[in-house]
Scaffold this motif. Structure first.
Motif, mmCIF file in Angstrom:
data_model
loop_
_atom_site.group_PDB
_atom_site.id
_atom_site.type_symbol
_atom_site.label_atom_id
_atom_site.label_comp_id
_atom_site.label_asym_id
_atom_site.label_seq_id
_atom_site.Cartn_x
_atom_site.Cartn_y
_atom_site.Cartn_z
ATOM 1 N N ARG A 14 20.161 -0.051 4.819
ATOM 2 C CA ARG A 14 18.966 0.625 5.287
ATOM 3 C C ARG A 14 19.149 2.249 4.950
ATOM 4 N NH1 ARG A 14 18.886 -1.158 11.584
ATOM 5 N NH2 ARG A 14 20.525 0.058 11.700
ATOM 6 N N ARG A 15 20.272 2.320 4.180
ATOM 7 C CA ARG A 15 20.594 3.558 3.696
ATOM 8 C C ARG A 15 20.622 4.940 5.011
ATOM 9 N NH1 ARG A 15 15.552 3.201 0.251
ATOM 10 N NH2 ARG A 15 16.372 1.746 -1.490
ATOM 11 N N THR A 16 21.109 4.471 6.192
ATOM 12 C CA THR A 16 21.046 5.356 7.266
ATOM 13 C C THR A 16 22.538 5.770 7.060
ATOM 14 O OG1 THR A 16 21.516 3.201 8.467
ATOM 15 C CG2 THR A 16 19.550 4.524 9.129
ATOM 16 N N ILE A 17 23.293 5.167 6.610
ATOM 17 C CA ILE A 17 24.732 5.807 6.414
ATOM 18 C C ILE A 17 24.757 6.886 5.386
ATOM 19 C CG2 ILE A 17 25.139 4.373 4.272
ATOM 20 C CD1 ILE A 17 28.097 3.736 5.693
ATOM 21 N N TYR A 18 23.786 7.100 4.533
ATOM 22 C CA TYR A 18 23.658 8.236 3.648
ATOM 23 C C TYR A 18 23.287 9.596 4.615
ATOM 24 C CZ TYR A 18 23.688 4.526 0.000
ATOM 25 O OH TYR A 18 23.761 3.238 -0.654
ATOM 26 N N THR A 19 22.404 9.297 5.306
ATOM 27 C CA THR A 19 21.761 10.385 5.774
ATOM 28 C C THR A 19 23.024 10.971 7.091
ATOM 29 O OG1 THR A 19 20.452 8.946 7.266
ATOM 30 C CG2 THR A 19 19.432 10.395 5.574
ATOM 31 N N GLU A 73 24.206 -0.611 7.465
ATOM 32 C CA GLU A 73 23.882 0.830 7.331
ATOM 33 C C GLU A 73 23.616 1.268 5.821
ATOM 34 O OE1 GLU A 73 23.795 3.154 9.693
ATOM 35 O OE2 GLU A 73 24.071 1.870 11.586
#
Lengths: 287, 351
Positions: free
Chosen positions: A86-91, A83
């Motif tokens: 993929r930088r999904t955790i940031y959003t 996460e």
């Protein structure tokens, strides 16, 4: 709602992982192939097709355990690092999502993925067992009749013990998933894989650590304390290993349902404890 | 010093949003106030959307290698402002944004967003973030991704469906909402990123390199969108390497290098080269001598005389001196591009 959304997304993501699909397909393929196993491959001295069935059951349960072990390790180690990568955790964390909701959602998703995989393997396995049992016969033992061996009898088609066996596999690797989830909060996937592996091996050897830390042990007191601590901290994965008991009718557990209930509580306790630790660490984790 | 406590009249949309009144941010020191209170949109003093005070972030690691990623920076961003945050790679831009979002924790100093400490969960209902080159769950369709993010705001089914449709249309992906993200181009993914950042109709948006790697059409669409957000009264914190975009859309800019803010101000202030060129025709040789004390440089080119003047006062002095002695052709204040200024500053710091 948020936890469930994150869990669902985790399941969708994990089920599409090629490596997990390969584990599942290979395991199912081998379970089906085991239909062709016969006594000629068996080292059992007992004749009759009941030994073939036992071979299929033993092989199937073992294979499912290996597949579930690989699935929980490979999926678990990347739960959080992926996460971040993929930088999904940031959003996600930039939205009004509490950090514990994220962790619990990820864990729930991982457990659901494991459940789906074990359920698919379990259904195929039980179907294979039923198919193998069709028309099979087993010798009637003197213990059952009170007489010398008198002949053969039909093998029961459906063996409830196999259901308990599948449930035990799921419970066992639910605990391993929570171990690697905890590690994935602060370890890289590779280190986590080996740590998870190490914990699992130590956990499987729980009877040994128990013996080494017992009063009767000849070890130095410091070592005894060390083994006692290890025995207490590391989940006892041996508790879930009931394959031999299930396969051999002569070794009876008084009530398999009761035993499964106790083990379920044990798995739940460890999973919640490890998840709580993961939540506490993740609260202060920089992402 | 002007007071920070006078709020601008809020547009109707902000009244209807039902947000609690924000606690005004109190300046910590005079120095801080001077740095941060230098700009107020349209001359009207407004509340601060972002306030950063003496913020430092040092990443862990070997003690001797611990270089601060952000080094004691202070700035504010006013409500309704489009604020450009520029700097070379590794300057500390993303670290600052992550601290403001509560994803990283400061080593020292304070960061406030919409009047609350950075990372406050309630404030996150009013802000949004688009990371650089965002990735989403590839197995999901564009519509599913937006719905997933809508769920994170606890929206009901009907609201979610309507919002997803609205946002896909807004970013030009209405026709592609059913396709999985695996089939999307980089520009389309960026549009999905923008769409997820608009779900909550945020008051403050953090955009990290929103136009990097986009084709000219997508690039233009996104810069226009940022401008339109500014017109709607949204605050935009824009981190970008596309200096042309920053120059086009931003009201104010901060240049950060090696963790320190080296320049901050309005584009007019920053890009004014501080020099005016006054051109005369039919000037006598005595005039050249007379204006020299006020000029940085005087050059003659045929009939034309160009006088390069540093200060506004000297401009008046040169004009007064030349009155009746030559024909005034032009008075042109010189202006740099943001790129020139950026390169100049970064090179200076490197030296």
């Amino acid at each position: 709602m948020i936890i469930w959304s994150i869990a669902k997304t985790t399941v969708g993501d994990a089920l599409r992982k090629k490596v997990l699909q390969i584990f599942l397909v290979v395991a199912i393929g081998l379970i089906i192939i085991s239909l062709s196993f016969s006594q000629t491959l068996s080292f059992s001295s007992r004749a009759g097709s009941s030994t073939d069935i036992m071979l299929v059951k033993s092989f199937g349960l073992g294979l499912m355990a290996v597949a579930a072990w690989l699935i929980s390790l490979v999926m678990g180690v990347s739960l959080i690092p992926q996460e971040i990568e993929r930088r999904t955790i940031y959003t996600i964390l930039a939205k009004p999502v509490k950090r514990y909701e994220f962790i619990v959602g990820k864990y729930l998703g991982a457990v659901l993925t494991l459940a789906i995989n074990v359920a698919i393997m379990g259904v195929v396995f039980i179907a294979v067992c039923v198919f193998k049992a069709m028309g099979a016969e087993q010798p009637v033992t003197p213990e059952e009749t009170g007489l010398p061996l008198v002949g053969m009898q039909q093998v029961g088609l459906f063996d409830w013990n196999m259901v308990w066996g599948v449930i035990m596999i799921f419970l066992q690797f639910t605990v391993l998933t929570s171990v690697v989830l905890l590690f994935s909060v602060f370890l890289t996937p590779t280190v986590n894989f080996f740590m998870g592996l190490g914990v699992y091996i130590v956990g499987v050897m729980a009877p040994l650590t128990e013996t080494l830390s017992s009063k009767e042990s000849q070890l130095h007191p410091v070592l005894k304390v060390f083994y006692r601590v290890i025995h207490i901290i590391v989940p006892n994965f041996d508790k879930f290993n009931v394959t031999n008991t299930l396969l051999h009718p002569e070794t009876h557990i008084e009530s398999m349902a009761k035993y499964t209930g106790i083990v379920t509580l044990y798995a739940l306790f460890y999973s919640l404890l490890l998840m709580l630790l993961a939540v506490i660490i993740f609260r202060k984790k920089e992402v | 010093m002007r007071s920070l406590y006078v709020a601008r009249p809020l547009p109707a949309t902000e009244f209807s949003s039902g947000h609690p009144t924000q606690k005004p941010i109190k300046p910590a020191s005079n120095e801080w106030s001077e740095v941060t209170d230098s700009y107020r949109k349209g001359g009207v003093i407004v509340a601060d959307a972002i306030a950063v005070r003496n913020l430092t972030k040092v990443y862990g690691g070997a003690l001797k290698n611990r270089v601060p990623a952000v080094d004691n920076i202070s700035f504010t961003v006013a409500e309704g402002e489009i604020f450009g945050f520029i700097g070379p790679n590794g300057a500390g831009k993303t670290t600052t944004i992550k601290i403001l979002l509560g994803l990283l924790f400061p080593t020292s100093g304070e960061a406030e967003v919409l009047g609350m400490p950075a990372g406050d969960i309630e404030t996150k209902r009013r802000i949004s973030y688009l990371p650089e080159s965002p990735y989403f769950y590839e197995h999901m369709t564009g519509a599913e991704v937006i719905e997933f993010y809508c769920r994170l705001f606890r929206m009901g089914t009907a609201e979610r469906k309507a919002k997803t449709q609205e946002l896909l249309e807004r970013v030009g992906l209405a026709e592609d909402g059913h396709r999985t993200l695996r089939q999307y181009s980089k520009g389309m993914l960026q549009r999905i990123g923008i769409a997820q950042a608009l779900i909550n109709d945020p008051d403050l948006l953090f955009l990290d390199e929103p136009t990097s790697g986009l084709d000219p059409i997508a690039h233009k669409d996104i810069t226009e969108l940022i401008s339109s957000l500014g017109k709607q009264g949204k605050t935009v914190f824009l981190s970008s390497h596309q200096l042309g975009d920053v120059e086009t859309v931003c009201d104010r800019v901060a240049i950060i290098n090696r963790g320190k803010i080296v320049k901050i101000g309005t584009l007019d202030d920053l890009l004014r080269a501080g020099r005016t060129v006054i051109t005369f025709a039919k000037a006598g040789s005595d005039l050249v001598e007379q204006v020299k004390p006020y000029a940085e440089r005087v050059s003659a080119d045929g009939e034309l005389v160009r006088v390069y003047v540093e200060s506004e006062e000297n401009v008046h002095s040169v004009l007064d001196t030349a009155r009746g002695k030559a024909t005034l052709v032009s008075v042109l204040p010189q202006r740099q591009t943001l790129e020139d200024l950026f390169v100049e500053i970064v090179r200076e710091v490197r030296k």
